[in-house]
Scaffold this active site. Structure first.
Site, mmCIF file in Angstrom:
data_model
loop_
_atom_site.group_PDB
_atom_site.id
_atom_site.type_symbol
_atom_site.label_atom_id
_atom_site.label_comp_id
_atom_site.label_asym_id
_atom_site.label_seq_id
_atom_site.Cartn_x
_atom_site.Cartn_y
_atom_site.Cartn_z
ATOM 1 N N ASP A 1 4.451 -41.041 -38.780
ATOM 2 C CA ASP A 1 3.557 -39.879 -38.704
ATOM 3 C C ASP A 1 3.157 -39.388 -40.098
ATOM 4 O O ASP A 1 2.232 -38.583 -40.233
ATOM 5 C CB ASP A 1 4.248 -38.725 -37.962
ATOM 6 C CG ASP A 1 3.751 -38.592 -36.531
ATOM 7 O OD1 ASP A 1 2.664 -39.127 -36.230
ATOM 8 O OD2 ASP A 1 4.443 -37.943 -35.720
ATOM 9 N N GLN B 1 7.884 -36.158 -31.016
ATOM 10 C CA GLN B 1 6.724 -35.421 -30.517
ATOM 11 C C GLN B 1 6.912 -33.920 -30.781
ATOM 12 O O GLN B 1 7.943 -33.348 -30.423
ATOM 13 C CB GLN B 1 6.554 -35.701 -29.012
ATOM 14 C CG GLN B 1 5.317 -35.087 -28.405
ATOM 15 C CD GLN B 1 4.015 -35.670 -28.975
ATOM 16 O OE1 GLN B 1 3.883 -36.878 -29.121
ATOM 17 N NE2 GLN B 1 3.062 -34.805 -29.283
ATOM 18 N N LYS C 1 0.844 -42.816 -25.830
ATOM 19 C CA LYS C 1 1.365 -43.610 -26.953
ATOM 20 C C LYS C 1 2.116 -44.835 -26.435
ATOM 21 O O LYS C 1 1.981 -45.939 -26.975
ATOM 22 C CB LYS C 1 2.263 -42.733 -27.844
ATOM 23 C CG LYS C 1 1.455 -41.734 -28.660
ATOM 24 C CD LYS C 1 2.292 -40.668 -29.335
ATOM 25 C CE LYS C 1 1.350 -39.631 -29.967
ATOM 26 N NZ LYS C 1 2.032 -38.475 -30.554
#
Ligand code: NDP
Length: 284
Positions: free
Chosen positions: A119, A96, A52
């Site tokens: 997200d 994460q 990422k």
């Protein structure tokens, strides 16, 4: 001839457009910023986070990394998120997953400002997706929709069958297809006669996590197959949830594994971050 839907190529095209958008924003004084928070040493999570960060650098997005030890307390993590919520340079916050056992995952995800929730997992954003007025949409299912769009597949009036009902893939992709006016059937482990239901699909989206479970002969002739599954077979081989070779004879278009949906997920994270940066002024 079956069309192979090339996720790498679509992702590369989108990343080029995202980088152009980011450069335009930067020249206007707004550098898009993504905060990436990793707690602990999980090797797979470390790999995802570094992918990422690399993708951000290539797109011209500022990435603000926070690598915290596994024993970080929930209170300290929540305090960091609160700081990032207030930080004007940050347009997106990504925590994460999975988090260590002593941390309540839903508490953490709900602490992220819904206006920086790139997200798309915050209940506010889930609610907006359900009501047909999305703000941030989760990356993997959103990537599936972009693949269909780039391939020129119109869902209006089509029979879409989704196999898998997880919160991160199956449920949101079903809602996204509904918003595109498809007739959607959502299947799961208790679905009766799955081959018969799959056989109705004009577009099949598989997100199960079982190697090649969906057989080619189940498919309707001419259907479109999007395979989200990533399953490791043996030491090195990755396969999808659909028997690719069998499906190729019947489908009009199909995504390969690897090289299909996979490259789209990080692309959509970049996309959501840059879209959020465009709205930075409205957050003040
Ligand atoms: P989950 O394990 O959370 O969900 C799997 C779903 O499949 C469940 O709804 C389950 O049903 C259903 N299922 C399991 N067995 C069967 C069966 N025999 N028949 C019908 N349905 C069944 O998985 P995820 O949604 O997180 O992931 C799905 C796949 O997608 C995995 O292979 C994962 O690696 C991959 N993935 C890929 C990504 C990418 O970037 N390309 C990102 C995210 C996931 P029930 O609810 O009844 O248990």
């Amino acid at each position: 001839m079956t069309q192979i839907i090339d996720g790498k190529e679509i992702a590369a095209r989108m990343r080029h457009e995202i980088a152009e958008d980011a450069a335009r924003l930067k020249s206007g004084g707004t550098t898009p910023g993504l905060a990436v928070v990793l707690v602990g040493e999980d090797p797979a999570s470390r790999v995802y986070v570094s992918m990422k960060e690399k993708a951000c650098a290539e797109a011209g997005i500022f990435s603000d990394e926070h690598k915290l030890p596994a024993q970080t307390s929930q209170a300290d993590l929540l305090a960091l998120i609160e700081r990032l919520n207030r930080d004007e340079r940050i347009d997106g916050i990504l925590v994460q997953l999975p988090l260590p056992d002593h941390i309540d995952e839903s508490k953490v995800l709900e602490a992220i400002s819904p206006h920086k929730d790139v997200d798309g997992f915050h209940p506010y954003n889930v609610g907006r997706l359900v009501t047909g007025n999305p703000l941030f949409q989760p990356c993997t299912p959103y990537g599936v929709m972009k693949m269909l769009e780039y391939t020129g597949i119109d869902l209006s009036g089509k029979e879409v069958v989704v196999v898998g009902r997880s919160n991160i893939v199956g449920k949101p992709v079903a809602l996204m297809c509904l918003a595109k006016h498809a007739t959607v059937t959502l299947c799961h482990s208790r679905t009766r006669d799955l081959p018969q239901v799959v056989g109705r699909a004009d577009v099949l989206i598989a997100a199960v996590g079982r190697a090649e479970m969906i057989r080619g002969e189940w498919l309707k002739e001419g259907s479109v197959v999007i395979d989200v599954g990533v399953n490791r077979v043996g030491e090195k081989k990755l396969v999808g949830d659909v028997d690719f070779e069998g499906a190729k004879g019947r489908a009009s278009a199909i995504t390969p594994v690897p090289g299909g949906v996979g490259p789209m997920t990080i692309t959509m994270l970049l996309y959501n971050t840059v879209e959020s940066a465009k709205r930075r002024g409205e957050r003040r």
